[in-house]
Write a protein that holds these residues in place. Sequence first.
Motif, PDB file in Angstrom:
ATOM      1  N   LEU A   1      27.110  10.161  44.445  1.00  0.00           N
ATOM      2  CA  LEU A   1      27.072  11.368  43.615  1.00  0.00           C
ATOM      3  C   LEU A   1      28.416  12.084  43.627  1.00  0.00           C
ATOM      4  O   LEU A   1      28.898  12.544  42.590  1.00  0.00           O
ATOM      5  CB  LEU A   1      25.985  12.323  44.108  1.00  0.00           C
ATOM      6  N   VAL A   2      29.016  12.187  44.800  1.00  0.00           N
ATOM      7  CA  VAL A   2      30.289  12.890  44.926  1.00  0.00           C
ATOM      8  C   VAL A   2      31.387  12.155  44.167  1.00  0.00           C
ATOM      9  O   VAL A   2      32.162  12.757  43.410  1.00  0.00           O
ATOM     10  CB  VAL A   2      30.653  13.059  46.418  1.00  0.00           C
ATOM     11  N   GLU A   3      31.472  10.847  44.350  1.00  0.00           N
ATOM     12  CA  GLU A   3      32.508  10.077  43.664  1.00  0.00           C
ATOM     13  C   GLU A   3      32.257  10.047  42.155  1.00  0.00           C
ATOM     14  O   GLU A   3      33.188  10.076  41.351  1.00  0.00           O
ATOM     15  CB  GLU A   3      32.563   8.656  44.220  1.00  0.00           C
ATOM     16  N   TRP A   4      30.994   9.990  41.763  1.00  0.00           N
ATOM     17  CA  TRP A   4      30.630  10.037  40.337  1.00  0.00           C
ATOM     18  C   TRP A   4      31.177  11.323  39.708  1.00  0.00           C
ATOM     19  O   TRP A   4      31.739  11.297  38.606  1.00  0.00           O
ATOM     20  CB  TRP A   4      29.116   9.967  40.216  1.00  0.00           C
ATOM     21  N   ALA A   5      31.003  12.452  40.415  1.00  0.00           N
ATOM     22  CA  ALA A   5      31.488  13.736  39.906  1.00  0.00           C
ATOM     23  C   ALA A   5      32.998  13.714  39.727  1.00  0.00           C
ATOM     24  O   ALA A   5      33.534  14.175  38.706  1.00  0.00           O
ATOM     25  CB  ALA A   5      31.073  14.861  40.848  1.00  0.00           C
ATOM     26  N   ARG A   6      33.707  13.177  40.712  1.00  0.00           N
ATOM     27  CA  ARG A   6      35.167  13.082  40.612  1.00  0.00           C
ATOM     28  C   ARG A   6      35.570  12.262  39.390  1.00  0.00           C
ATOM     29  O   ARG A   6      36.435  12.667  38.591  1.00  0.00           O
ATOM     30  CB  ARG A   6      35.741  12.426  41.867  1.00  0.00           C
ATOM     31  N   ARG A   7      34.943  11.101  39.231  1.00  0.00           N
ATOM     32  CA  ARG A   7      35.304  10.213  38.134  1.00  0.00           C
ATOM     33  C   ARG A   7      34.945  10.816  36.776  1.00  0.00           C
ATOM     34  O   ARG A   7      35.670  10.626  35.793  1.00  0.00           O
ATOM     35  CB  ARG A   7      34.622   8.857  38.313  1.00  0.00           C
ATOM     36  N   ALA A   8      33.830  11.534  36.721  1.00  0.00           N
ATOM     37  CA  ALA A   8      33.423  12.155  35.455  1.00  0.00           C
ATOM     38  C   ALA A   8      34.453  13.181  34.998  1.00  0.00           C
ATOM     39  O   ALA A   8      34.776  13.266  33.806  1.00  0.00           O
ATOM     40  CB  ALA A   8      32.060  12.804  35.621  1.00  0.00           C
ATOM     41  N   GLU A   9      34.965  13.962  35.943  1.00  0.00           N
ATOM     42  CA  GLU A   9      35.991  14.932  35.569  1.00  0.00           C
ATOM     43  C   GLU A   9      37.272  14.231  35.137  1.00  0.00           C
ATOM     44  O   GLU A   9      37.886  14.608  34.122  1.00  0.00           O
ATOM     45  CB  GLU A   9      36.276  15.875  36.734  1.00  0.00           C
TER      46      GLU A   9
ATOM     47  N   THR B   1      30.716  18.045  30.763  1.00  0.00           N
ATOM     48  CA  THR B   1      29.793  18.608  31.754  1.00  0.00           C
ATOM     49  C   THR B   1      29.201  17.521  32.621  1.00  0.00           C
ATOM     50  O   THR B   1      29.165  16.346  32.221  1.00  0.00           O
ATOM     51  CB  THR B   1      28.650  19.390  31.054  1.00  0.00           C
ATOM     52  N   LEU B   2      28.778  17.898  33.806  1.00  0.00           N
ATOM     53  CA  LEU B   2      27.926  17.079  34.667  1.00  0.00           C
ATOM     54  C   LEU B   2      26.535  17.687  34.597  1.00  0.00           C
ATOM     55  O   LEU B   2      26.346  18.859  34.931  1.00  0.00           O
ATOM     56  CB  LEU B   2      28.424  17.109  36.118  1.00  0.00           C
ATOM     57  N   GLY B   3      25.559  16.919  34.124  1.00  0.00           N
ATOM     58  CA  GLY B   3      24.210  17.426  33.995  1.00  0.00           C
ATOM     59  C   GLY B   3      23.280  16.844  35.044  1.00  0.00           C
ATOM     60  O   GLY B   3      23.529  15.772  35.587  1.00  0.00           O
ATOM     61  N   THR B   4      22.214  17.559  35.339  1.00  0.00           N
ATOM     62  CA  THR B   4      21.175  17.051  36.233  1.00  0.00           C
ATOM     63  C   THR B   4      19.820  17.187  35.557  1.00  0.00           C
ATOM     64  O   THR B   4      19.584  18.115  34.782  1.00  0.00           O
ATOM     65  CB  THR B   4      21.115  17.826  37.562  1.00  0.00           C
TER      66      THR B   4
ATOM     67  N   VAL C   1      34.150  19.062  44.598  1.00  0.00           N
ATOM     68  CA  VAL C   1      35.146  18.008  44.375  1.00  0.00           C
ATOM     69  C   VAL C   1      35.656  17.996  42.935  1.00  0.00           C
ATOM     70  O   VAL C   1      36.323  17.058  42.514  1.00  0.00           O
ATOM     71  CB  VAL C   1      34.569  16.618  44.732  1.00  0.00           C
ATOM     72  N   THR C   2      35.345  19.048  42.173  1.00  0.00           N
ATOM     73  CA  THR C   2      35.816  19.154  40.795  1.00  0.00           C
ATOM     74  C   THR C   2      36.402  20.539  40.567  1.00  0.00           C
ATOM     75  O   THR C   2      36.181  21.459  41.349  1.00  0.00           O
ATOM     76  CB  THR C   2      34.669  18.919  39.783  1.00  0.00           C
TER      77      THR C   2
END
Length: 287
Positions: A19-27, A33-36, A57-58
Motif C-alpha cells: 500500500l505504501v509503495e503503491w501510494a508513492r508510485r501513484a503520485e 487522487t488515491l481513492g479507497t 509518503v506523498t
Amino acid sequence: MDIGIGLPNTVPGTEGSVLVEWARRAEEAGFSTLGTIGRLVYPGYEELVALSAAAAVTSRIRLTTSVLLGPLYANTALLAKQAASIDRLSAGRFVLGVGLGGRDDDYAASGLPTEGRGRRLEEQLTEMKRVWSGEERGYAGAIGPTPVREGGPELILGGGTPAGFRRVARLADGWIMGGGTPEMFAEASAGVDAAWKEAGRAGAPRKLALAYFALGPDARAHADGYLRDYYGFLGDTAAQIAAGAAVSAKMVAAYADSYAAAGCDELVFVPAASGLEQVGLLAEATG
C-alpha cells in the motif's frame, strides 16, 4: 477530467508495504487522487488508516475515501477529528467521501440498525461541520485539529436516489457514483445538477465516478476472482460487475473517454489486483 487510482486496500492478501509503495508510485505517475473503498466485514484495511499511511509518503496527490460508510462511525465527533487529522497531516489533500453502503452485515457487526441510516448520515454531516467550524465542546475549547480548508475537508457523497441527490445539494461539495455505466452516470448527474439548482447552490457540484480495472496477462482472472468475491452477496450481479472491469488498455481508454463525455470531473480506477505493476500499467493506459 482528472484520472485517479484506488489503493488496493480491500484486495485480500495485500501487504502494508505494498500500500505504501503503491501510494508513492501513484503520485510519481501523476494520478489526481488515491481513492479507497471499504466495508467492515471483509479482510481489508480501514480507509482512514490506509490513507494516513499514504499521506506520510506523498505530498501532492489527493487522498479520497470513495466512499467510507459514514453511519458505521457512530462517534461523529471522533470521525470529525480523524478526518481533520488526515487533512492536516496531508496539508489539505484529504477528501471525505461518504455513503450508506449496501450490506446489512456491516451494520449488524457494528450493532447498528440499517433503518434510518440516511437520516443519521445527514445528522453526522451537520455535526462534523460544527466540529470543523471550531465550536467549543469542553474546557479546552474546540475539537481539533483545525482543518486546512475553512469549513472542513471537501465532502463528497454517494447515492443514486433523488433523496441522495438532495442530500448532496444541502450538505456536500460533490457527488460520486460508485458503480454503473457512463450512461447511468450522465442520467444521475442530471439529477444531482437539478437538486443543486433547486437548493439555490452557486457554482456546480464536483462529480466523480469509480471503475474497476486489472491489467496484464492475468487481468481477467484477477478481476473475476476479486470482484465475484467482494460482491458475492449480490448473487449473479457479482459476475456482471466483474465482467464490466477494464481488463485492457483499450477498455481503460474507452471508459475514460466515455465518462469524460458524460460530464465526469474525476474518474477513479479501482484495482482488482494489488501487484505494483498495476500502477504503471494504468498510467500507460491513461497517459
